[in-house]
Design an enzyme around this catalytic site. Structure first.
Site, mmCIF file in Angstrom:
data_model
loop_
_atom_site.group_PDB
_atom_site.id
_atom_site.type_symbol
_atom_site.label_atom_id
_atom_site.label_comp_id
_atom_site.label_asym_id
_atom_site.label_seq_id
_atom_site.Cartn_x
_atom_site.Cartn_y
_atom_site.Cartn_z
ATOM 1 N N TRP A 1 0.826 -1.211 0.000
ATOM 2 C CA TRP A 1 0.000 0.000 0.000
ATOM 3 C C TRP A 1 0.856 1.254 0.000
ATOM 4 C CZ3 TRP A 1 -4.172 -1.578 -1.848
ATOM 5 C CH2 TRP A 1 -4.682 -2.820 -1.500
ATOM 6 N N ASP B 1 -1.772 6.533 6.537
ATOM 7 C CA ASP B 1 -2.843 5.637 6.104
ATOM 8 C C ASP B 1 -3.080 4.657 7.248
ATOM 9 O OD1 ASP B 1 -4.485 3.715 5.023
ATOM 10 O OD2 ASP B 1 -3.170 3.199 3.345
ATOM 11 N N LYS C 1 -12.221 -2.355 7.517
ATOM 12 C CA LYS C 1 -11.446 -3.217 8.416
ATOM 13 C C LYS C 1 -12.037 -3.157 9.829
ATOM 14 C CE LYS C 1 -8.282 -3.202 5.036
ATOM 15 N NZ LYS C 1 -7.949 -4.323 4.150
#
Length: 362
Positions: A102, A173, A197
């Site tokens: 990511w 993030d 999540k």
């Protein structure tokens, strides 16, 4: 059919009580005769949900008054592009700490916008650890627009335990570990997190940013891409993902009713310790991917002795209703994602299954 033990990496498990409440309110929300999915985002009923959700975030995360909360769309992946579009000027650089796929994607997008560079990386060791920022490296940050990191790495199973604290705007993030542990919001200038999540279903992205950044947004890009646009309109510039925000509010209320983040963190620590102890005490039958001081408490990644045994483990696990244990396709192996809504009981049963599997095949 009974509900399975859901270890999916995202979209991930939701609290069963939250799903039940949403089910009960699905056709007729608070006697309006409508589903929340049918309701105008300008209605007083939705306006109450919207603002209560912001208030819950402020309360649970202890967000100071000089921060703004936004509800956006496009997931964290859209933020990879929006952040440099808004904040990376031509005379500055954006620095990225590389800890997995990511952060790689975030850097790739930023390079399309301006000067974005790799600051530190653990790629040479298959992202098994969180790199340390040395003093000599800090000097490179003098021309930084911001320093970007990924707080938890779902694919490789690593997580920041301590965050850098320098006189540079820190952007993070936090898609996969927000609301899982206590953090000091003041350490960060900009936090973003896809909901799927720990916060709710996919569809809404939470942004927490210093209000002082709002006036720094690039005004030359289209209005829809400017954070200032959304801040000025309370995230109602265009139609927001109303149902996802409603679900987010239910999840936040569930966290509040269950002792807040402090209690959630305590349980998450218990779950992670149980699985890592199972792995570490297996005499090499199971091997953790991440180094001990960098291990994630959200995504426990591990391997078995060979691919045949791994496939057999995954097959039998699924037969026992343990779902989502496949490692990411880029690295293989196994992964148990133990987000907030994954119960301690599910983790205990997985640990017992791992013990039994080892006894049969070692």
């Amino acid at each position: 059919m009974e509900r399975v033990h859901n270890f999916n990496a995202g979209p991930a498990a939701l609290p069963e009580s939250v799903i039940q409440q949403a089910k009960e309110e699905l056709l007729n929300f608070q006697q309006t005769g409508m589903s929340i999915m049918e309701m105008s985002h300008r209605s007083k009923e939705y306006d109450l949900i919207h603002n209560e959700t912001k208030q819950l975030l402020l309360e649970l995360l202890s967000i100071p008054n000089d921060y703004e909360i936004l509800f956006l769309q496009g997931g964290a992946s859209q933020q990879f592009a929006l952040i440099p579009m808004n904040f990376l000027s031509s005379n500055q650089k954006a620095y990225y700490v590389m800890t997995g796929s990511w952060s790689e994607k975030a850097l790739k997008e930023a390079k399309k916008i301006g000067q974005a560079v790799e600051f530190l990386s653990s790629k040479e060791d298959l992202y098994r650890y969180i790199p340390t920022i040395e003093d000599k490296k800090v000097k490179q940050l003098e021309d930084a627009a911001y320093l970007h990191l990924t707080s938890n790495n779902t694919i490789y199973g690593t997580q920041w335990n301590q965050f850098p604290n320098y006189k540079v705007p820190l952007f993070a993030d936090m898609s996969s570990d927000i609301m899982s542990r206590e953090i000091k919001i003041e350490q960060f200038d900009f936090i973003y997190a896809g909901a799927q999540k720990n916060l709710g279903p996919a569809g809404v992205t939470v942004v927490i940013m210093k209000k002082s950044l709002i006036e720094q947004c690039n005004r030359s890009i289209p209005a829809i891409f400017q954070y200032k646009t959304h801040a000025n309109k309370n995230s109602l510039y265009n139609t927001p993902p109303t149902f996802s925000i409603y679900m987010l509010s239910l999840v936040l209320e569930w966290i509040k009713q269950n002792g807040g983040i402090q209690q959630v963190e305590t349980i998450n620590n218990q779950k992670a310790k149980l699985l890592y102890d199972t792995i570490d005490n297996s005499q090499g039958f199971y091997t953790a991917h991440a180094l001990k001081d960098s291990r994630s408490k959200m995504n426990v990644t591990f391997t078995l002795k060979d691919e045949h045994l791994t496939n057999l483990f995954l097959k039998e696990a699924k037969e026992h209703q343990f779902i989502g244990l496949n490692g990411h396709r880029s690295i293989g192996g196994c992964r148990a994602s133990i987000y907030n809504a994954v119960s301690l009981n599910s983790v205990q049963q997985l640990s017992q299954f791992m013990h039994n599997f080892q006894k049969r095949y070692e």
